[in-house]
Motif scaffolding. Structure first.
Motif, mmCIF file in Angstrom:
data_model
loop_
_atom_site.group_PDB
_atom_site.id
_atom_site.type_symbol
_atom_site.label_atom_id
_atom_site.label_comp_id
_atom_site.label_asym_id
_atom_site.label_seq_id
_atom_site.Cartn_x
_atom_site.Cartn_y
_atom_site.Cartn_z
ATOM 1 N N HIS A 39 5.054 34.131 24.931
ATOM 2 C CA HIS A 39 3.761 34.272 24.258
ATOM 3 C C HIS A 39 3.820 33.832 22.792
ATOM 4 N N HIS B 267 3.343 33.397 34.992
ATOM 5 C CA HIS B 267 3.034 34.755 35.449
ATOM 6 C C HIS B 267 2.996 34.843 36.972
ATOM 7 N N HIS C 86 -8.220 38.581 31.073
ATOM 8 C CA HIS C 86 -6.835 39.062 31.177
ATOM 9 C C HIS C 86 -6.423 39.874 29.949
HETATM 10 CU CU1 CUO Z 1 2.144 37.686 29.647
HETATM 11 CU CU2 CUO Z 1 -0.506 39.583 30.552
HETATM 12 O O1 CUO Z 1 1.167 39.453 29.606
HETATM 13 O O2 CUO Z 1 0.214 37.816 29.906
#
Ligand code: CUO
Length: 669
Positions: free
Chosen positions: A198, A223, A350
């Motif tokens: 991220h 994911h 999300h």
């Molecule tokens: Cu990696 Cu929900 O945590 O995207």
């Protein structure tokens, strides 16, 4: 001038600064405090006087608060601070700005923004940054262990210290069946990978940073693979596949007690007891006001986009979800990132799922509690609900994939190329058996702890490991010399009941193990590939980078090492745990037609070896196929089993993953 104490490895260095750089609360003691520290310093670093910008809103996040990119206000001020760091004219100015901000700004916010800036500034590509785990061990390690570490450092002289052992079972007992997966969810390497992913692919911030090649698709694929891997581990633990979190008005049966304390906030990460229900949020301090209704609206609008194959941008223009690029648009829309075609309309599905769950214990802030582990990419993967939420998100992507044309035989076959056999061989083991076991490794925590005296203190933790192995693949090529891409996946051979899979179900469980280019000579070819060459993983030493020996030399591409190089699935978790009696699995090998795979670019750059989930820095994703190919779509007509799916350039080998409950110590390097 008054110096500011600043640790640099074991050596003490000070920044030479003037009083206006000292944080307001220390200005009255500035001279005395900093003179004392200055006397002990081995190195004095000059700090240039610059005209300092106002930090404004950035200071509204208290230093003792926790920081989360999922919270819009936090994102906004992070964007501002990144802009400030990016806008500094040269390294001297950047250093000056960073010294000024460090004791004023929230430490997590500061670390994140400076890391992003160092990763993306042209003039900082040769800087050494400590690993995130060393800076903030409290996000990875049980509080009790940290207090033992401090005690050890205070009482025992360097050289006589023994590693503090983190027990493998510390967040729950076996009364809780989800606890069987704790070794996976709480693995330090997994959580470091997720944080780095991220960091490399932020959804917010300056456009030139966010807009990376296929980042929306990679959000989906990385994911998706996490869920596939988690499901494989669950089947090994006699648990059924994770169920989607879809009914948001009902209680969540899974509880989670993280036992992590924020050292900076001196507060615990809140726990979630069983059967809590998410509620509308109204937390003034975080500027979060959101209704579950809105979440449902966003979900339904996205469903309409998938059903119609069309999205609309803010001006009302149609954006068709095309066969190959549609998934990228959808990834940015669902996550969401600033590349979403219309964030106001399609929302932030999300990310807000994370936020609703993270505030389940205090939706209106009446108890003044901060967010739970789901509120932070560093800690989210510890919680069982992470996988239920992401199973829901993945299912949306799968619905889109189901709407795409099936791959025809010619899209998956490679004419004249036949995979005749494929075998796995571990050192000293039987063919087609992979052995797994526990391993204990030591990590130095010195940097993140503020104790005196200094010197290394190690923690010893237990993680899954597998015996290294090689793939031996025989390929016959009836054409001339040419290239192909070898794609290797593994999936459980049977479902929860022990029955063979329908291909439609099994395809989502295939876990990528490796992907690499092969040169095929006419006739017989033997491909030998070691497990540790995997395009998915990075070596243990790079996940942790805690040891001086692994520190990059000054002037090397160390920042790349910190960021892109830190992104990659931890190698010790390449292979699922298996079972003591041996978990029957399908090893899938395919050689695809390189003409349809190739991306013409120079990939001879540092850290190009974990591209499957992380891409390559400043390059295109090095595989032209849709991510997850050939398993990313529903099968062609008439195919209901894996065997029926196979074309001659593919092969399935039955392999067994056998877990032995023994613990080996890894020698410290
Ligand atoms: Cu990696 Cu929900 O945590 O995207």
């Amino acid at each position: 001038t008054e110096p500011v104490y600043y640790p640099k490895g074991d050596k003490k260095a000070v920044f030479d600064i003037t009083t206006d750089y000292i944080a307001p609360r220390y200005q009255h003691v500035g001279v005395q405090l900093f003179d004392r520290v200055g006397e002990e310093a081995g190195e004095r670093i000059p700090v240039k006087q610059i005209s300092l910008p106002r930090l404004g809103n950035i200071l509204k996040l208290p230093r003792q608060a926790n920081f989360s990119l999922f919270i819009p206000f936090h994102r906004e001020i992070a964007g501002q601070l990144i802009d400030i760091f990016m806008g500094m004219r040269d390294i001297e100015d950047l250093q000056s700005m960073a010294v000024y901000a460090r004791d004023r700004v929230n430490p997590y916010l500061f670390n994140y923004c400076l890391s992003v800036a160092l990763l993306h500034r042209v003039d900082t590509q040769g800087l050494d940054i400590p690993s995130f785990m060393e800076s903030f061990p409290d996000k990875f390690i049980d509080t009790q262990i940290l207090s033992q570490v401090r005690e050890e450092a205070n009482l025992v002289p360097t050289g006589s210290r023994t590693p503090i052992e983190i027990p493998i079972d510390y967040t729950a007992s076996n009364l809780e069946e989800e606890h069987r997966l704790a070794y996976f969810r709480e693995d330090i390497g997994i959580n470091l990978h997720h944080w780095h992913w991220h960091l490399v692919y932020p959804f917010n911030g300056p456009r030139q940073i966010v807009n990376k090649n296929r980042r929306g698709e990679l959000f989906y694929y990385m994911h998706q693979q996490v869920i596939a891997r988690y499901n494989f581990e669950r089947l090994c633990a006699s648990l059924k596949r994770v169920t989607r979190f879809i009914d948001w008005r009902k209680p969540i049966p899974e509880a989670y007690f993280p036992k992590l304390d924020s050292l900076i906030a001196s507060r615990s990460y809140p726990s979630r007891v069983a059967n809590q229900t998410i509620q509308d949020l109204n937390r003034e301090q975080d500027q979060v006001k959101a209704d579950i209704n809105r979440l449902e609206q966003w979900r339904d609008r996205i469903a309409t986009v998938i059903a119609s194959g069309n999205a609309q941008d803010e001006a009302g223009n149609d954006i068709p979800l095309t066969e190959f690029e549609g998934i990228d648009v959808l990834g940015n829309m669902i996550e969401s990132s600033i590349l979403s075609p219309n964030r106001a309309f399609y929302g932030d599905l999300h990310n807000f799922g994370h936020v609703f769950i993270a505030y389940i214990h205090d939706p209106d802030h009446r108890h003044l509690e901060s967010f739970g582990v789901m509120g932070d990419s560093t800690t989210a993967m510890r919680d069982p609900i992470f996988y239920r939420w992401h199973a829901f998100i993945d299912d949306i992507f799968q619905q889109f994939k189901a709407s795409l044309p099936r791959y025809t035989v010619s899209q998956i076959n490679y004419d004249g190329v036949t995979v005749d056999s494929c075998q796995i061989q571990s050192q000293g083991g039987n063919p087609n058996v992979i052995s797994t076991f526990w391993q204990q490794s030591d990590v130095d925590l010195t940097r993140g702890m503020d104790f005196q005296p200094r010197g290394p203190v190690f923690v010893r933790f237990t993680h899954l490991q597998h015996q290294p192995f090689t793939y031996n693949i025989s390929v016959n090529n009836s054409g001339g010399a040419r290239r192909g891409t070898c794609r290797i996946f593994i999936a459980p051979a049977t479902d929860e009941r022990g029955n063979p899979w329908l291909f439609q179900d099994q395809r989502t469980l295939f876990v990528e193990l490796d992907r690499f280019v092969v040169n095929l000579q006419p006739g017989k070819n033997t491909i030998v590939r070691r497990s540790d060459q995997s395009s998915v993983t990075i070596p243990f030493e790079r996940t942790f980078r805690n040891l001086e020996a692994n520190r990059p030399a000054e002037g090397t591409d160390a920042v790349e090492q910190f960021n892109f190089c830190g992104c990659g699935w931890p190698h010790h978790l390449l292979i699922p745990k298996g079972t003591p009696e041996g978990k029957d699995s399908h090893l899938f090998v395919m050689i695809s037609n390189y003409d349809d795979d190739r991306v013409d670019q120079d990939t001879n750059v540092p850290c190009n070896d974990a591209s499957s989930y992380c891409g390559i820095k400043d390059r295109l994703y090095p595989d032209r196929r849709s991510m997850g190919y050939p398993f990313d779509r529903s099968p062609r007509d008439g195919v209901s089993t894996l065997q029926q799916f196979l074309t001659p350039n593919m092969r399935v080998q039955n392999v067994t993953i056998r877990f032995t409950n023994r613990t080996l110590r890894k020698p410290r390097q």
